[in-house]
Structure formats: C-alpha cells, structure tokens
Scaffold this active site. Structure first.
Site, short mmCIF file in Angstrom:
data_model
loop_
_atom_site.label_atom_id
_atom_site.label_comp_id
_atom_site.label_asym_id
_atom_site.label_seq_id
_atom_site.Cartn_x
_atom_site.Cartn_y
_atom_site.Cartn_z
N GLU A 80 -6.93 -6.27 -42.02
CA GLU A 80 -7.64 -7.54 -42.05
C GLU A 80 -7.56 -8.17 -43.44
O GLU A 80 -7.69 -7.48 -44.45
CB GLU A 80 -9.10 -7.33 -41.66
CG GLU A 80 -9.30 -6.70 -40.29
CD GLU A 80 -8.86 -7.61 -39.15
OE1 GLU A 80 -8.65 -8.82 -39.40
OE2 GLU A 80 -8.72 -7.12 -38.02
N ARG A 90 -21.03 -11.09 -29.84
CA ARG A 90 -20.89 -11.50 -28.43
C ARG A 90 -21.50 -10.46 -27.49
O ARG A 90 -21.78 -10.76 -26.34
CB ARG A 90 -19.42 -11.72 -28.09
CG ARG A 90 -18.55 -10.50 -28.19
CD ARG A 90 -17.11 -10.78 -27.79
NE ARG A 90 -16.29 -9.59 -27.88
CZ ARG A 90 -16.24 -8.62 -26.97
NH1 ARG A 90 -16.99 -8.72 -25.88
NH2 ARG A 90 -15.47 -7.57 -27.14
N CYS A 143 -17.72 -4.58 -37.12
CA CYS A 143 -16.55 -4.33 -37.98
C CYS A 143 -16.56 -5.28 -39.18
O CYS A 143 -16.45 -4.85 -40.33
CB CYS A 143 -15.26 -4.49 -37.19
SG CYS A 143 -14.97 -3.18 -35.99
N HIS A 166 -7.97 -2.62 -38.30
CA HIS A 166 -8.25 -2.42 -36.88
C HIS A 166 -7.13 -1.62 -36.22
O HIS A 166 -5.95 -1.78 -36.59
CB HIS A 166 -8.41 -3.75 -36.16
CG HIS A 166 -9.81 -4.24 -36.11
ND1 HIS A 166 -10.24 -5.40 -36.72
CD2 HIS A 166 -10.92 -3.71 -35.52
CE1 HIS A 166 -11.53 -5.57 -36.49
NE2 HIS A 166 -11.97 -4.55 -35.76
#
Length: 214
Positions: A80, A90, A143, A166
């Site tokens: 990332e 979510r 994360c 990830h």
C-alpha cells in the site's frame, strides 16, 4: 540483534482463517538479512489493534515494521502506498464497532506515505513470478486504521521504516473464480518484501529505481 516486526490479523468477517495471521506466525523466529523477525497477530478491532501494535513497538524497538492484512478478491501481493486518516467501516469489526467518517488520529495529517520501497518490492516479486502490484490505499477498515496509526507513531523517526501489505485469499478460502495464492508462496513473498526493504534505501514515494541484488 536488530529486529523486524511483521504483524497479521486474526480472522474477521466470518472467515475461519486469515492468511496474514498465518504468515506472521510462520515468519516469527526467522532471520532475514541478519535481522530477527518477530511475528505478531493483532485483533481485528478498531483501537485495540493499535494498542497491541504500540505494545509490540515498545517491546521490540524494530528497525522495520511490515503490517499485513487480507484483501479478498485481489489477485496478488499489494504493498500500500498511502494511509489515510479516516475510519469508515462497511462492516463491523470483531468487537461489533463500525465507525463512520471518523479520524484515526484526531488532528493528525490527512495522510502518510509508506516508507517501504513499494515499487522495488513489486518488481522483485514479479521477478519471482509472484503476482504483485502497488495499491494506492488500504481502504478504510482496520487495515488502514493500523497502517495510519503505525506511520503516525513512526513520524519523525528516520531510523525506523514501516508500511502495509495486503495479501489475497488462500485457495481454501476463495470461491469459484476468485483469485488466491498458496500460503507457502505468500510466506516467501513477505520474506522477500522484508529483504528488499532492508536493502533498498529509496522509500515508497520514489519512482522505483533498480532493485538491489538479493
């Protein structure tokens, strides 16, 4: 001996396994480029994950921190680039919390760049025929929460580098047509990520450059 901290997460979202946890446990106790690897597992919980991370930072004083997480549906290893100062979940975390539009660190900067050499990592992984690509952000779930908190904790400390990577589903987790990678490949991919970072000076904001000999 200098140390490298590699963290993963416990399973979440109804999954029975999380490959990031299994990678961190597999690397715990290994030596890479003369450094001792310390593997740790964080709870998939807003707040509690950062508390555990900071405890590990104080205990081990690592020169490098690589935090791992699961991104089901992605096809490869994805370092990332940017951590953003926003929690906007979510789904609920493992403690039932689902923060919306909330800062990770109140008053903190909008974002931090990873200090991992993300493009050099991707180039090295692809050189070993491991699917990999740079990802712009780590989302807005736990994360990213950990990624941002890590970079905030390391701010101003030029002697310590850190970032987030990830990983995809395991084959046993993936549904029909979903991408995945075997655990053994992901373990060695993260080991290579550590090795490349330790031997590459340019950080994640750079435009690549040659990957050093491994």
């Amino acid at each position: 001996m200098k140390t490298v901290l590699v963290t993963g997460f416990e399973p979440f979202g109804g999954d029975a396994r999380n490959p990031s946890e299994e990678i961190a446990r597999a690397l715990d106790g290994r030596r890479i480029a003369g450094r001792a690897i310390v593997g740790a597992v964080l709870p998939c919980v807003f707040g509690g994950s950062v508390t555990e991370l900071k405890k590990r930072l104080r205990a081990h004083r690592p020169e490098l921190v690589v935090c791992l997480g699961l991104a089901g549906g992605r096809a490869g290893i994805t370092p990332e680039r940017v951590a953003i100062n926003l929690d906007d979940a979510r789904i609920a975390d493992n403690a039932g919390a689902q923060p919306q539009d909330r800062a990770v660190v109140r008053g903190g900067p909008a974002a931090y760049f990873s200090t991992l050499p993300v493009k050099a990592i991707v180039a090295a992984l692809r050189g070993e025929r491991v699917p990999a690509e740079v990802s712009p952000t780590a989302g807005m779930f736990v994360c990213n929460h950990v990624f941002y908190a890590l970079m905030h904790a390391l701010r101003g400390n030029r002697g310590v580098r850190g970032g987030f990577v990830h990983v995809p589903f395991l084959p046993e987790q993936a549904g029909a047509g979903q991408p995945s990678l075997p655990l053994e490949i992901m373990i060695e991919a993260v080991a290579l990520t550590v090795k490349v970072t330790l031997r590459t000076r340019r950080n994640g904001r750079g435009q690549g450059g040659r990957t050093p000999p491994l």
